[in-house]
Enzyme design. Sequence first.
Site, PDB file in Angstrom:
ATOM      1  N   GLU A   1       5.880   3.576   2.820  1.00 56.39           N
ATOM      2  CA  GLU A   1       6.368   4.544   1.823  1.00 56.39           C
ATOM      3  C   GLU A   1       7.805   4.964   2.156  1.00 56.39           C
ATOM      4  OE1 GLU A   1       4.497   4.889  -0.790  1.00 56.39           O
ATOM      5  OE2 GLU A   1       2.395   5.333  -0.321  1.00 56.39           O
TER       6      GLU A   1
ATOM      7  N   LYS B   1      11.848  12.310  -2.281  1.00 52.11           N
ATOM      8  CA  LYS B   1      10.670  12.547  -3.134  1.00 52.11           C
ATOM      9  C   LYS B   1      10.821  13.856  -3.898  1.00 52.11           C
ATOM     10  CE  LYS B   1       5.823  12.388  -3.855  1.00 52.11           C
ATOM     11  NZ  LYS B   1       4.521  11.890  -3.480  1.00 52.11           N
TER      12      LYS B   1
ATOM     13  N   ARG C   1     -11.040  26.771 -11.759  1.00 45.26           N
ATOM     14  CA  ARG C   1      -9.849  26.389 -12.550  1.00 45.26           C
ATOM     15  C   ARG C   1      -8.541  26.496 -11.778  1.00 45.26           C
ATOM     16  NH1 ARG C   1     -12.644  29.306 -16.571  1.00 45.26           N
ATOM     17  NH2 ARG C   1     -13.897  27.868 -17.805  1.00 45.26           N
TER      18      ARG C   1
ATOM     19  N   HIS D   1       2.914  -0.322  -6.045  1.00 42.22           N
ATOM     20  CA  HIS D   1       1.585   0.282  -6.158  1.00 42.22           C
ATOM     21  C   HIS D   1       0.705  -0.377  -7.210  1.00 42.22           C
ATOM     22  CE1 HIS D   1       3.419   3.276  -3.598  1.00 42.22           C
ATOM     23  NE2 HIS D   1       2.299   3.978  -3.534  1.00 42.22           N
TER      24      HIS D   1
ATOM     25  N   LYS E   1       0.447  15.373  -6.571  1.00 38.78           N
ATOM     26  CA  LYS E   1      -0.581  14.450  -7.081  1.00 38.78           C
ATOM     27  C   LYS E   1      -1.812  14.611  -6.204  1.00 38.78           C
ATOM     28  CE  LYS E   1       1.739  10.627  -9.442  1.00 38.78           C
ATOM     29  NZ  LYS E   1       2.010   9.169  -9.447  1.00 38.78           N
TER      30      LYS E   1
ATOM     31  N   HIS F   1      -3.664   1.976   2.600  1.00 37.05           N
ATOM     32  CA  HIS F   1      -2.803   2.128   1.413  1.00 37.05           C
ATOM     33  C   HIS F   1      -1.393   1.594   1.683  1.00 37.05           C
ATOM     34  CE1 HIS F   1      -1.076   3.882  -2.193  1.00 37.05           C
ATOM     35  NE2 HIS F   1      -0.176   4.520  -1.452  1.00 37.05           N
TER      36      HIS F   1
ATOM     37  N   ARG G   1       9.555   9.553 -12.311  1.00 32.68           N
ATOM     38  CA  ARG G   1       8.618   9.641 -11.192  1.00 32.68           C
ATOM     39  C   ARG G   1       7.848   8.334 -10.981  1.00 32.68           C
ATOM     40  NH1 ARG G   1       4.692  14.515  -9.012  1.00 32.68           N
ATOM     41  NH2 ARG G   1       3.877  13.282  -7.275  1.00 32.68           N
TER      42      ARG G   1
ATOM     43  N   ASN H   1       6.153   4.546  -7.674  1.00 31.82           N
ATOM     44  CA  ASN H   1       5.022   3.614  -7.707  1.00 31.82           C
ATOM     45  C   ASN H   1       5.430   2.184  -7.364  1.00 31.82           C
ATOM     46  OD1 ASN H   1       2.127   3.477  -9.723  1.00 31.82           O
ATOM     47  ND2 ASN H   1       2.690   5.239  -8.487  1.00 31.82           N
TER      48      ASN H   1
ATOM     49  N   HIS I   1      -2.489  -1.039  -5.444  1.00 34.25           N
ATOM     50  CA  HIS I   1      -3.734  -0.346  -5.817  1.00 34.25           C
ATOM     51  C   HIS I   1      -4.812  -1.357  -6.216  1.00 34.25           C
ATOM     52  CE1 HIS I   1      -1.892   3.889  -6.791  1.00 34.25           C
ATOM     53  NE2 HIS I   1      -2.055   3.682  -5.508  1.00 34.25           N
TER      54      HIS I   1
ATOM     55  N   GLU J   1       5.399  12.820 -14.234  1.00 35.83           N
ATOM     56  CA  GLU J   1       5.566  11.372 -14.407  1.00 35.83           C
ATOM     57  C   GLU J   1       5.689  10.958 -15.878  1.00 35.83           C
ATOM     58  OE1 GLU J   1       3.495   8.952 -11.428  1.00 35.83           O
ATOM     59  OE2 GLU J   1       3.206   7.446 -12.990  1.00 35.83           O
TER      60      GLU J   1
HETATM   61  N1  LIG Z   1      -0.812  12.220  -3.469  1.00 38.46           N
HETATM   62  C1  LIG Z   1       0.172  11.363  -3.258  1.00 38.46           C
HETATM   63  O1  LIG Z   1       1.294  11.519  -3.740  1.00 38.46           O
HETATM   64  C2  LIG Z   1      -0.077  10.184  -2.367  1.00 38.46           C
HETATM   65  C3  LIG Z   1       1.003   9.454  -1.859  1.00 38.46           C
HETATM   66  C4  LIG Z   1       0.761   8.385  -1.005  1.00 38.46           C
HETATM   67  C5  LIG Z   1      -0.558   8.087  -0.635  1.00 38.46           C
HETATM   68  N2  LIG Z   1      -1.568   8.824  -1.137  1.00 38.46           N
HETATM   69  C6  LIG Z   1      -2.948   8.574  -0.712  1.00 38.46           C
HETATM   70  O2  LIG Z   1      -3.030   8.841   0.681  1.00 38.46           O
HETATM   71  C7  LIG Z   1      -4.083   8.068   1.244  1.00 38.46           C
HETATM   72  C8  LIG Z   1      -3.607   7.411   2.507  1.00 38.46           C
HETATM   73  O3  LIG Z   1      -3.233   8.428   3.417  1.00 38.46           O
HETATM   74  P1  LIG Z   1      -3.100   8.128   4.971  1.00 38.46           P
HETATM   75  O4  LIG Z   1      -2.365   6.876   5.175  1.00 38.46           O
HETATM   76  O5  LIG Z   1      -2.604   9.372   5.575  1.00 38.46           O
HETATM   77  O6  LIG Z   1      -4.588   7.809   5.409  1.00 38.46           O
HETATM   78  P2  LIG Z   1      -5.789   8.727   5.946  1.00 38.46           P
HETATM   79  O7  LIG Z   1      -5.742  10.051   5.373  1.00 38.46           O
HETATM   80  O8  LIG Z   1      -7.033   7.924   5.792  1.00 38.46           O
HETATM   81  O9  LIG Z   1      -5.450   8.832   7.505  1.00 38.46           O
HETATM   82  C9  LIG Z   1      -5.399   7.664   8.261  1.00 38.46           C
HETATM   83  C10 LIG Z   1      -6.285   7.729   9.511  1.00 38.46           C
HETATM   84  O10 LIG Z   1      -5.602   8.451  10.523  1.00 38.46           O
HETATM   85  C11 LIG Z   1      -6.431   9.512  11.022  1.00 38.46           C
HETATM   86  N3  LIG Z   1      -5.519  10.566  11.410  1.00 38.46           N
HETATM   87  C12 LIG Z   1      -4.847  11.393  10.604  1.00 38.46           C
HETATM   88  N4  LIG Z   1      -3.983  12.125  11.317  1.00 38.46           N
HETATM   89  C13 LIG Z   1      -4.120  11.755  12.595  1.00 38.46           C
HETATM   90  C14 LIG Z   1      -3.482  12.142  13.785  1.00 38.46           C
HETATM   91  N5  LIG Z   1      -2.475  13.005  13.803  1.00 38.46           N
HETATM   92  N6  LIG Z   1      -3.886  11.587  14.955  1.00 38.46           N
HETATM   93  C15 LIG Z   1      -4.883  10.645  14.942  1.00 38.46           C
HETATM   94  N7  LIG Z   1      -5.493  10.219  13.841  1.00 38.46           N
HETATM   95  C16 LIG Z   1      -5.105  10.771  12.676  1.00 38.46           C
HETATM   96  C17 LIG Z   1      -7.346   9.822   9.884  1.00 38.46           C
HETATM   97  O11 LIG Z   1      -8.506  10.478  10.331  1.00 38.46           O
HETATM   98  C18 LIG Z   1      -7.610   8.429   9.326  1.00 38.46           C
HETATM   99  O12 LIG Z   1      -8.596   7.790  10.092  1.00 38.46           O
HETATM  100  C19 LIG Z   1      -4.500   7.088   0.190  1.00 38.46           C
HETATM  101  O13 LIG Z   1      -5.700   7.514  -0.402  1.00 38.46           O
HETATM  102  C20 LIG Z   1      -3.370   7.141  -0.816  1.00 38.46           C
HETATM  103  O14 LIG Z   1      -3.803   6.821  -2.108  1.00 38.46           O
HETATM  104  C21 LIG Z   1      -1.358   9.853  -1.983  1.00 38.46           C
HETATM  105  O1  LIG Z   2       3.982  10.851  -5.905  1.00 37.66           O
HETATM  106  C1  LIG Z   2       4.006   9.870  -6.658  1.00 37.66           C
HETATM  107  O2  LIG Z   2       4.294   9.972  -7.845  1.00 37.66           O
HETATM  108  C2  LIG Z   2       3.680   8.527  -6.156  1.00 37.66           C
HETATM  109  O3  LIG Z   2       3.540   7.598  -6.932  1.00 37.66           O
HETATM  110  C3  LIG Z   2       3.518   8.362  -4.679  1.00 37.66           C
HETATM  111  C4  LIG Z   2       2.655   7.186  -4.286  1.00 37.66           C
HETATM  112  O4  LIG Z   2       3.056   6.781  -2.990  1.00 37.66           O
HETATM  113  C5  LIG Z   2       1.176   7.535  -4.191  1.00 37.66           C
HETATM  114  O5  LIG Z   2       0.468   6.477  -3.618  1.00 37.66           O
HETATM  115  C6  LIG Z   2       0.531   8.023  -5.459  1.00 37.66           C
HETATM  116  O6  LIG Z   2      -0.733   8.560  -5.205  1.00 37.66           O
HETATM  117  C7  LIG Z   2       0.347   6.932  -6.472  1.00 37.66           C
HETATM  118  O7  LIG Z   2       0.125   7.564  -7.670  1.00 37.66           O
HETATM  119  P1  LIG Z   2      -0.759   6.995  -8.847  1.00 37.66           P
HETATM  120  O8  LIG Z   2      -0.447   7.938  -9.959  1.00 37.66           O
HETATM  121  O9  LIG Z   2      -0.301   5.605  -9.119  1.00 37.66           O
HETATM  122  O10 LIG Z   2      -2.169   7.025  -8.402  1.00 37.66           O
HETATM  123 ZN   LIG Z   3       1.632   5.407  -2.145  1.00 37.06          ZN
END
Ligand SMILES: NC(=O)c1ccc[n+]([C@@H]2O[C@H](COP(=O)([O-])OP(=O)(O)OC[C@H]3O[C@@H](n4cnc5c(N)ncnc54)[C@H](O)[C@@H]3O)[C@@H](O)[C@H]2O)c1
Ligand SMILES: O=C(O)C(=O)C[C@@H](O)[C@H](O)[C@H](O)COP(=O)(O)O
Ligand SMILES: [Zn+2]
Length: 367
Positions: free
Chosen positions: A190, A232, A126, A253, A148, A270, A246, A250, A257, A242
């Site tokens: 982003e 952010k 949890r 997105h 998130k 992404h 917030r 998006n 998405h 959100e």
């Molecule tokens: N939680 C949130 O608020 C939020 C916001 C934006 C995106 N996201 C999510 O994040 C994901 C995309 O993240 P991303 O773009 O970081 O992709 P990713 O995590 O897949 O990383 C991209 C690639 O780069 C490699 N890599 C990472 N760091 C490295 C480094 N320093 N040197 C060499 N290679 C490296 C990874 O192994 C991978 O192959 C998506 O799933 C998206 O939905 C979430």
């Molecule tokens: O942090 C947030 O809020 C965002 O929307 C950041 C986005 O860049 C990110 O891709 C996020 O994961 C999208 O959120 P979702 O709720 O649409 O899945």
């Molecule tokens: Zn995003």
Amino acid sequence: MSDLPAESRLRVELDSRAYDILIGPGLIGQAASYDGAIRGRQVLIVTNDTVGLHYREPVEAALRDAGHDVDTLILPDGESHKNLTTLDTIAEHLLDNAYGRDTTIVALGGGVIGDLAGFAAAIYQRGIDFVQVPTTLLAQVDSSVGGKTGVNHRLGKNMIGAFHQPKRVLADVDVLTTLPAREFAAGMAEVIKYGLIRDAGFFDWLEANMAGINARDPALIIEIIRRSCANKAEVVVADEREAGERALLNLGHTFGHALEAELGYGAWLHGEAVAAGMCMAADTSRRLGWLSEDQVTRIEAVLAAAGLPIAPPSGTSAARIFDLMRRDKKVSAGALRLVLLKDIGNAVIYEDYGVALDDTLHHYLAA
Ligand SMILES: NC(=O)c1ccc[n+]([C@@H]2O[C@H](COP(=O)([O-])OP(=O)(O)OC[C@H]3O[C@@H](n4cnc5c(N)ncnc54)[C@H](O)[C@@H]3O)[C@@H](O)[C@H]2O)c1
Ligand SMILES: O=C(O)C(=O)C[C@@H](O)[C@H](O)[C@H](O)COP(=O)(O)O
Ligand SMILES: [Zn+2]
């Protein structure tokens, strides 16, 4: 921590869940970076085979120096593994090793690792603590901040997840030296997003500095991370879960998405899907009379200069994209709400777009 320059530290002021974002060189390998962020003795680093190869050892060493028992779980790399099966791998590892509630997970990787490891931390017994050590530009400017966490589903992106804030974010700019150019560009989508939704001055600055950013000038990189995280953090503090503002994060997105799901997770990054999606949102905004042709051209030009696509791949079906968009998390009372632009630097959430959305979908996508 006190020897770090003040400008490389931001605070996300979420009352009892407030935390620091540290930005600068050499952070991951210093025991001091983790001081005060980890309560218990046990630490599980969650990373992948690519990032682990580069950065597992310095992080393990720093955490051991800080007095922790350290174990590392290596996951397969890629967006296609951001799913419930991989989440179960993390849960099984935690249970197999009888990790208790005072364990801290350290998410070492890009957004995929951060979202997965953060979600595991949100639900294991949890909820346990986690620290974000983002290693992509995208993760340093966006995904590591704000809490998130989650995984994808065949029918929609990030559809299974939870809000769970990290205890600290360590954005070590040195790790970006090994990041491939395509991944760096994806992070820039982003970054540009913040300029478009709420920071017109930042958008102008990005237009003027794109050559230096693409050359990865260290001072410019620190500035884009700092300004992105500051934007952010302000939004997250105002609306953590959100309920309103917030959703502006998006921008692009809802389109993006749907493209990611339709093309198969990982086919387009992404950030690439978001870049194309922001152009589609700009097009709808222009059709509503909000943006001028010139502004749309400026948006496309800055994205293209960052090495990003400005349209979805040809042949993608408008009907299938619309079907996926209808499952978006911003749907309210059955109505699909879009983030659109009244101006550069001024985004709104809007559902009275009428035929403008249809026209955009048919302009960019196949019948
Ligand atoms: N939680 C949130 O608020 C939020 C916001 C934006 C995106 N996201 C999510 O994040 C994901 C995309 O993240 P991303 O773009 O970081 O992709 P990713 O995590 O897949 O990383 C991209 C690639 O780069 C490699 N890599 C990472 N760091 C490295 C480094 N320093 N040197 C060499 N290679 C490296 C990874 O192994 C991978 O192959 C998506 O799933 C998206 O939905 C979430
Ligand atoms: O942090 C947030 O809020 C965002 O929307 C950041 C986005 O860049 C990110 O891709 C996020 O994961 C999208 O959120 P979702 O709720 O649409 O899945
Ligand atoms: Zn995003």
